[in-house]
Design a protein around this motif. Structure first.
Motif, mmCIF file in Angstrom:
data_model
loop_
_atom_site.group_PDB
_atom_site.id
_atom_site.type_symbol
_atom_site.label_atom_id
_atom_site.label_comp_id
_atom_site.label_asym_id
_atom_site.label_seq_id
_atom_site.Cartn_x
_atom_site.Cartn_y
_atom_site.Cartn_z
ATOM 1 N N UNK A 103 0.858 -1.177 0.000
ATOM 2 C CA UNK A 103 0.000 0.000 0.000
ATOM 3 C C UNK A 103 0.898 1.233 0.000
ATOM 4 N N UNK A 104 0.525 2.214 -0.817
ATOM 5 C CA UNK A 104 1.254 3.478 -0.909
ATOM 6 C C UNK A 104 0.238 4.614 -0.871
ATOM 7 N N UNK A 105 0.529 5.624 -0.072
ATOM 8 C CA UNK A 105 -0.348 6.801 0.012
ATOM 9 C C UNK A 105 0.445 8.056 -0.324
ATOM 10 N N UNK A 106 -0.240 9.021 -0.912
ATOM 11 C CA UNK A 106 0.400 10.310 -1.181
ATOM 12 C C UNK A 106 0.714 10.981 0.159
ATOM 13 N N UNK A 107 1.617 11.923 0.142
ATOM 14 C CA UNK A 107 2.050 12.587 1.367
ATOM 15 C C UNK A 107 0.867 13.212 2.112
ATOM 16 N N UNK A 108 -0.080 13.812 1.388
ATOM 17 C CA UNK A 108 -1.204 14.464 2.072
ATOM 18 C C UNK A 108 -2.229 13.467 2.604
ATOM 19 N N UNK A 109 -2.118 12.203 2.215
ATOM 20 C CA UNK A 109 -3.091 11.196 2.662
ATOM 21 C C UNK A 109 -2.584 10.352 3.825
ATOM 22 N N UNK A 110 -1.300 10.436 4.148
ATOM 23 C CA UNK A 110 -0.788 9.618 5.244
ATOM 24 C C UNK A 110 -1.381 10.085 6.567
ATOM 25 N N UNK A 111 -1.649 9.130 7.433
ATOM 26 C CA UNK A 111 -2.212 9.450 8.736
ATOM 27 C C UNK A 111 -3.700 9.728 8.735
ATOM 28 N N UNK A 112 -4.367 9.544 7.612
ATOM 29 C CA UNK A 112 -5.811 9.816 7.511
ATOM 30 C C UNK A 112 -6.644 8.543 7.491
ATOM 31 N N UNK A 113 -6.017 7.380 7.574
ATOM 32 C CA UNK A 113 -6.746 6.120 7.516
ATOM 33 C C UNK A 113 -6.918 5.593 6.108
#
Length: 184
Positions: A103-113
């Protein structure tokens, strides 16, 4: 304050997502040791990867899209903010009931679930497939990824020490395993 995950929807990845998916991945290539790729990709170079994940079957690509500020009349589309995949674990036929997940998330999406939502959806989608195990390799240290995988029932099964070199240092990769399908 972070935005709630309810403003994110998950769907199968499609070819028009390729540029956004490549941008997300390239961040990790350039800035982190979380992937051992060392040179950024173009979308054209990533196309075979995308096409190796059909909409159904054991090898999936799911994307998370942020639906805030979407206005179809003005052409504002949802932004892709992360993705999860299940891929072949190894190429030999006997491994066909095992997958490697990431799983990979963009920087602005990390920590948002977003990663949790992606994995929840991925494992629900895989529930009907002929799969027995899921594996994840986590470059160390990465406490947030370890927590995510443990939350989904993964257990640590071993660590390859100093297996990859990036940014002029060696990195360990911890391997995690999760049972899939009916428990025997």
């Amino acid at each position: 304050m972070t935005q709630p995950v309810t403003e994110v929807q998950v769907r199968a990845g499609i070819e028009s997502d390729l540029e956004a998916l490549t941008d997300i991945y390239n961040h990790y290539v350039r800035e982190t040791a979380l992937t051992f790729d060392t040179a950024p990709f173009t979308p054209e170079q990533r196309l075979p990867w995308l096409l190796s994940h059909p909409e159904d079957g054991p090898h999936r690509l799911l994307v998370a899209q942020d639906v805030r500020n979407v206005d179809e009349t003005s052409g504002t589309a949802p932004r892709v903010v992360g993705y999860a995949t299940s891929s072949a674990f190894r190429p030999k036929a006997a491994y066909s009931t095992s997958v490697e997940v990431s799983v990979y998330c963009s920087a602005e999406a990390t920590g948002r679930g977003v990663g949790t939502l992606l994995y929840s959806t991925l494992f629900e989608a895989l529930a009907g497939e002929d799969l027995h195990r899921a594996y994840a390799g986590i470059t160390q240290p990465n406490a947030s990824s370890v927590r995510l995988h443990e939350r989904f029932g993964f257990r640590h099964i071993g660590t390859y020490e100093e297996v990859g070199r990036k940014f002029d240092r060696y990195w360990d990769v911890a391997w995690y395993e999760k049972r899939l399908g009916p428990q025997t």
